[in-house]
Motif scaffolding. Structure first.
Motif, short mmCIF file in Angstrom:
data_model
loop_
_atom_site.label_atom_id
_atom_site.label_comp_id
_atom_site.label_asym_id
_atom_site.label_seq_id
_atom_site.Cartn_x
_atom_site.Cartn_y
_atom_site.Cartn_z
N SER A 194 0.83 -1.21 0.00
CA SER A 194 0.00 0.00 0.00
C SER A 194 0.86 1.25 0.00
CB SER A 194 -0.92 -0.01 1.22
OG SER A 194 -1.86 -1.06 1.15
N GLN B 259 -12.84 -9.07 -4.10
CA GLN B 259 -13.66 -8.24 -3.21
C GLN B 259 -13.38 -6.77 -3.49
OE1 GLN B 259 -16.00 -9.30 -1.10
NE2 GLN B 259 -16.52 -7.23 -0.49
N ASP C 295 -12.98 -2.77 -3.10
CA ASP C 295 -12.70 -1.83 -2.02
C ASP C 295 -13.75 -0.72 -2.03
OD1 ASP C 295 -10.39 -2.99 -0.92
OD2 ASP C 295 -9.12 -2.10 -2.47
N SER C 296 -13.72 0.07 -0.98
CA SER C 296 -14.55 1.27 -0.94
C SER C 296 -13.74 2.39 -1.59
CB SER C 296 -14.89 1.63 0.51
OG SER C 296 -15.64 2.81 0.56
N GLY D 130 -7.71 1.33 -5.19
CA GLY D 130 -8.14 0.04 -4.66
C GLY D 130 -8.67 -0.89 -5.73
N TYR D 131 -9.15 -2.03 -5.23
CA TYR D 131 -9.65 -3.07 -6.11
C TYR D 131 -11.07 -2.77 -6.59
CZ TYR D 131 -5.65 -5.95 -4.82
OH TYR D 131 -4.38 -6.44 -4.64
#
Length: 425
Positions: A177, A195, A197-198, A206-207
């Motif tokens: 990160s 999954q 991310d927010s 993020g993902y």
């Protein structure tokens, strides 16, 4: 006028959702990643997005090449007719396949081929945007791609596209990160982890998550994201959960429940709450696969609770409060506590008394020495015999202490009930 970027996470064309009941087998293709892709193309056109980006694992495997090629061609061609360009990178699943697909999809641009960073400038009325992409060339890559990322950035907004494993030691382009944060990108759109991310704020990182939930482990909303840019700044990142199938986990509190009718009412209220939640979004699934977890102190047995949902494990039902959305129950899980006085039982000098003592130890704080010893013994036994039936539903990865505690508590409660019933009989 805002600029819209439609961002797509892992698609895995060629796969079909698993663990579907027999009633859905003939409809599997309408609930597949292909169906989600087609809906995403329609969304991009409807929303008049300026560009579409994909962050790898577009195709499941080499063997899915001939299935995926016409699907990608059709979607990209439809976007091209509306002047919407497409950028994509390779993930570990399609490292070999996607470059071959790209050769026959003229309107799409593959970035970072050969595991080399590549920039792609895109001029807009709101300013210059530069996309930076890196692609897998093999199914594994042991180093961090950020080690070879050029330090210089272009004027305007810089957006990184990367398929990677964040904060993990793995063979799938591991990054940290901190390294992402220090890479001097305005935005990172990531693939690989399913999954999402927010993704909020002026500098989302993020993902994106999978475009469509591939199995019951991928619970929650799935779909593409729309990023809005004004005056060279990200002003919005909206998740559009348009996947045709959605997986959800619901916990049913059965504390104090004495009859099946009471338990059924609680299940119904939980289903209606899910329906109310789905109503809040314009993007609704066709089907919801549910895992129901019964939790609490209850005199009803597992069998009593299983009988409540009846045919919903094999057939489709309309969701209470939103009947146009169908649902089925993928699995029932039980975390029931006996409505017994464990403290009183622990005074007994027999096997139920000893088991009650162990259960009381599990309820102690995590730092309690007796509790720690009990968990250590259980984890040692699990490591020695991982195929033991009591542990058959635990993932193959080493369990965490609290996960073991949950399973010990569940198994112990069942055993205690069985002992007491045997003695009473």
């Amino acid at each position: 006028m805002s600029i819209k970027i439609l961002a797509i996470g892992d698609i895995h064309l060629g796969r079909k959702p698993s663990r579907l009941p027999h009633a859905l087998h003939q409809r599997a293709h309408t609930l597949s990643p292909q169906a989600a892709w087609e809906q995403t193309i329609a969304l991009a056109i409807r929303e008049s997005v300026n560009i579409v980006v994909m962050v790898g694992d577009v195709v499941e495997s080499d063997s899915d090449y001939f299935e995926a090629l016409p699907i990608v061609q059709k979607g990209v061609s439809a976007l091209a007719k509306h002047g919407i360009p497409v950028l994509m990178i390779c993930g570990n699943h399609d490292a070999k396949t996607l470059p071959e697909v790209a050769q026959f999809v003229d309107q799409a641009t593959l970035l970072g081929e050969g595991e080399r960073w590549q920039s792609h400038p895109h001029s807009t009325p709101e300013g210059e945007i530069t996309f930076w992409g890196w692609s897998f060339a093999q199914n594994h890559y042991a180093n961090s791609p950020l080690e070879t990322l050029p330090a210089q950035r272009n004027h305007g907004l810089n957006i990184g596209l990367l398929h990677c494993d964040r904060d993990q030691s793995s063979g799938y382009a591991p990054v940290t990160s901190n390294a992402l944060k220090n890479a001097n990108m305005d935005v990172w759109l990531l693939g690989h982890v399913h999954q999402p991310d927010s993704l909020n704020g002026a500098s989302p990182s993020g993902y994106l998550g999978t475009l469509c939930g591939l199995d019951a482990g991928e619970h929650g909303p799935r779909g593409p994201w729309i990023m809005e840019i004004e005056a060279g700044q990200v002003v919005g990142m909206t998740h559009r959960p348009l996947a045709p199938i959605r997986w959800e986990r619901i916990t049913i509190d059965v504390d104090g429940v004495a009859t099946q009718a009471e338990a059924r009412q609680r299940v119904t209220r939980a289903l209606q709450a899910l329906a109310d939640h789905l109503k809040q979004s314009a993007d609704r699934p066709e089907v919801v696969g549910l895992r129901l977890r019964y939790h609490g102190a209850c005199d009803l047995s597992d069998t009593d609770l299983e009988a409540i949902t009846g045919k919903t494990s094999t057939e489709l039902m309309g969701l209470p409060g939103l009947p146009e959305v169908e649902y089925f129950i993928d699995r029932l899980e039980f975390d029931l506590q006996p409505t017994l006085d464990l403290t009183q039982l622990a005074q007994r000098q027999d096997q139920p008394g000893l088991l009650a003592q162990y259960l009381l130890q599990l309820d102690q704080p995590a730092e309690n020495p007796a509790r720690q010893r009990l968990l250590e013994q259980a984890m040692t036994a699990l490591a020695d015999d991982p195929r033991h039936q009591d542990w058959s539903q635990i993932d193959s990865t080493p369990p965490q202490p609290e996960q073991v505690a949950t399973w010990l508590r569940l198994s112990g409660q069942r055993a205690l009930r069985a002992m007491l019933e045997q003695q009473a009989g």
